[in-house]
Design a protein around this motif. Structure first.
Motif, PDB file in Angstrom:
ATOM      1  N   UNK A 108       0.811  -1.219   0.000  1.00  0.00           N
ATOM      2  CA  UNK A 108       0.000   0.000   0.000  1.00  0.00           C
ATOM      3  C   UNK A 108       0.844   1.269   0.000  1.00  0.00           C
ATOM      4  N   UNK A 109       2.021   1.215   0.599  1.00  0.00           N
ATOM      5  CA  UNK A 109       2.874   2.410   0.608  1.00  0.00           C
ATOM      6  C   UNK A 109       3.273   2.796  -0.811  1.00  0.00           C
ATOM      7  N   UNK A 110       3.709   1.821  -1.596  1.00  0.00           N
ATOM      8  CA  UNK A 110       4.087   2.086  -2.982  1.00  0.00           C
ATOM      9  C   UNK A 110       2.890   2.513  -3.805  1.00  0.00           C
ATOM     10  N   UNK A 111       1.784   1.814  -3.663  1.00  0.00           N
ATOM     11  CA  UNK A 111       0.606   2.129  -4.471  1.00  0.00           C
ATOM     12  C   UNK A 111       0.062   3.519  -4.155  1.00  0.00           C
ATOM     13  N   UNK A 112       0.164   3.938  -2.899  1.00  0.00           N
ATOM     14  CA  UNK A 112      -0.325   5.261  -2.519  1.00  0.00           C
ATOM     15  C   UNK A 112       0.615   6.367  -2.984  1.00  0.00           C
ATOM     16  N   UNK A 113       1.917   6.158  -2.818  1.00  0.00           N
ATOM     17  CA  UNK A 113       2.890   7.205  -3.144  1.00  0.00           C
ATOM     18  C   UNK A 113       3.090   7.364  -4.650  1.00  0.00           C
ATOM     19  N   UNK A 114       2.870   6.287  -5.407  1.00  0.00           N
ATOM     20  CA  UNK A 114       3.200   6.286  -6.827  1.00  0.00           C
ATOM     21  C   UNK A 114       2.034   5.731  -7.649  1.00  0.00           C
ATOM     22  N   UNK A 122       9.036  10.624 -16.882  1.00  0.00           N
ATOM     23  CA  UNK A 122       9.848   9.752 -16.039  1.00  0.00           C
ATOM     24  C   UNK A 122      10.758  10.581 -15.131  1.00  0.00           C
ATOM     25  N   UNK A 123      10.473  10.555 -13.831  1.00  0.00           N
ATOM     26  CA  UNK A 123      11.326  11.239 -12.870  1.00  0.00           C
ATOM     27  C   UNK A 123      11.031  10.713 -11.473  1.00  0.00           C
ATOM     28  N   UNK A 124      12.026  10.793 -10.617  1.00  0.00           N
ATOM     29  CA  UNK A 124      11.918  10.276  -9.262  1.00  0.00           C
ATOM     30  C   UNK A 124      11.220  11.286  -8.357  1.00  0.00           C
ATOM     31  N   UNK A 125      10.710  10.795  -7.230  1.00  0.00           N
ATOM     32  CA  UNK A 125      10.124  11.653  -6.199  1.00  0.00           C
ATOM     33  C   UNK A 125      10.733  11.275  -4.852  1.00  0.00           C
ATOM     34  N   UNK A 126      10.538  12.127  -3.861  1.00  0.00           N
ATOM     35  CA  UNK A 126      10.915  11.775  -2.498  1.00  0.00           C
ATOM     36  C   UNK A 126       9.917  10.744  -1.978  1.00  0.00           C
ATOM     37  N   UNK A 174       8.064   4.790 -14.372  1.00  0.00           N
ATOM     38  CA  UNK A 174       7.829   6.226 -14.521  1.00  0.00           C
ATOM     39  C   UNK A 174       8.254   7.026 -13.292  1.00  0.00           C
ATOM     40  N   UNK A 175       8.375   6.370 -12.136  1.00  0.00           N
ATOM     41  CA  UNK A 175       8.910   7.064 -10.958  1.00  0.00           C
ATOM     42  C   UNK A 175      10.418   6.852 -10.825  1.00  0.00           C
ATOM     43  N   UNK A 176      11.000   6.297 -11.857  1.00  0.00           N
ATOM     44  CA  UNK A 176      12.449   6.207 -12.034  1.00  0.00           C
ATOM     45  C   UNK A 176      13.155   5.567 -10.834  1.00  0.00           C
ATOM     46  N   UNK A 177      12.640   4.414 -10.418  1.00  0.00           N
ATOM     47  CA  UNK A 177      13.308   3.668  -9.360  1.00  0.00           C
ATOM     48  C   UNK A 177      14.603   3.073  -9.899  1.00  0.00           C
ATOM     49  N   UNK A 178      15.611   3.035  -9.068  1.00  0.00           N
ATOM     50  CA  UNK A 178      16.858   2.353  -9.406  1.00  0.00           C
ATOM     51  C   UNK A 178      16.657   0.860  -9.166  1.00  0.00           C
ATOM     52  N   UNK A 179      16.800   0.051 -10.215  1.00  0.00           N
ATOM     53  CA  UNK A 179      16.544  -1.386 -10.098  1.00  0.00           C
ATOM     54  C   UNK A 179      17.751  -2.169 -10.590  1.00  0.00           C
ATOM     55  N   UNK A 180      17.842  -3.417 -10.122  1.00  0.00           N
ATOM     56  CA  UNK A 180      18.958  -4.253 -10.537  1.00  0.00           C
ATOM     57  C   UNK A 180      18.710  -4.825 -11.934  1.00  0.00           C
ATOM     58  N   UNK A 181      19.710  -5.507 -12.455  1.00  0.00           N
ATOM     59  CA  UNK A 181      19.665  -6.004 -13.828  1.00  0.00           C
ATOM     60  C   UNK A 181      18.524  -7.001 -14.031  1.00  0.00           C
ATOM     61  N   UNK A 182      18.300  -7.872 -13.055  1.00  0.00           N
ATOM     62  CA  UNK A 182      17.249  -8.873 -13.186  1.00  0.00           C
ATOM     63  C   UNK A 182      15.869  -8.213 -13.236  1.00  0.00           C
ATOM     64  N   UNK A 183      15.654  -7.221 -12.355  1.00  0.00           N
ATOM     65  CA  UNK A 183      14.381  -6.502 -12.355  1.00  0.00           C
ATOM     66  C   UNK A 183      14.174  -5.753 -13.660  1.00  0.00           C
TER      67      UNK A 183
END
Length: 215
Positions: A108-114, A122-126, A174-183
């Motif tokens: 729910x934290x991710x779904x609410x914030x993003x 495409x850009x990151x947020x706090x 679209x919230x430009x999360x830094x993800x690993x190669x597998x993701x």
């Protein structure tokens, strides 16, 4: 009995509409799509005319009404048992349902914030508390399932489990999360799927604007 009719809302925003739509489309299950756009408050009085909850998505099959994304997918899987909505192996099917239920009830934290927004620049947020933990759990699920199956999707071929996590792929993108190669590889496979691209093309063509609340 008449054919399946899936009522959805804006493709740009409606994460819960996206889930059964992409599941049915990817499985080549025939259905009619009816889109009723959100009002400014991410609702619409017309939803009450078609759904017992006053929300979408809802599936009509003759006089039957099936609401909630995962229930719609389950009903379609019962109607079309050979379509591959769920993995055929019993253990894989149990795991696919487990992670789908975890998506239904959690993060729910991710779904609410993003909120899902296909057209978002495409850009990151706090990020507020809890989002990093949600993302860590989600990416662990993806990596574990793909390592177990060999990919490219969670259980090899595209399944209902991938459909349930499809809006998360958009959020991480679209919230430009830094993800690993597998993701990143899993996200690329999802975004390259023809059903995903059909939905995205339609979403980008929409003109409706809804305030940034979860849809």
């Amino acid at each position: 009995m008449d054919g399946l009719v899936l009522y959805i809302a804006n493709k740009n925003y409606s994460s819960w509409s996206f889930r059964p739509w992409i599941a049915l489309k990817a499985a080549s299950i025939p259905f009619e799509e009816v889109l009723i756009p959100f009002n400014d408050d991410a609702s619409n009085p017309k939803f009450h005319e078609i759904s017992p909850t006053g929300k979408v998505p809802v599936l009509h099959h003759g006089s039957l009404r099936v609401w909630e994304s995962l229930a719609i997918i389950e009903y379609a899987a019962d109607l079309y048992p050979d379509a591959g909505l769920w993995p055929f192996d019993p253990a894989d099917k149990a795991m696919a349902r487990s992670i789908s239920m975890e998506m239904l009830s959690g993060f729910r934290a991710l779904r609410s914030a993003c909120p899902m927004n296909i057209r978002r620049e495409k850009k990151a947020i706090d990020l507020p508390d809890g989002v990093a933990q949600d993302v860590a759990r989600i990416t662990t699920i993806w990596k574990t399932m793909r390592q177990r199956s060999g990919g490219p999707f969670l259980f090899g071929a595209f399944s209902a489990a991938d459909a349930m996590y499809a809006p998360i792929v958009n959020r991480l993108d679209v919230y430009d999360f830094s993800v690993d190669e597998d993701t990143a590889a899993y996200m690329a496979a999802m975004k390259n799927h023809p059903a995903w691209q059909e939905w995205e093309t339609a979403a980008r063509a929409e003109s409706w604007i809804v305030p940034a609340d979860e849809a």
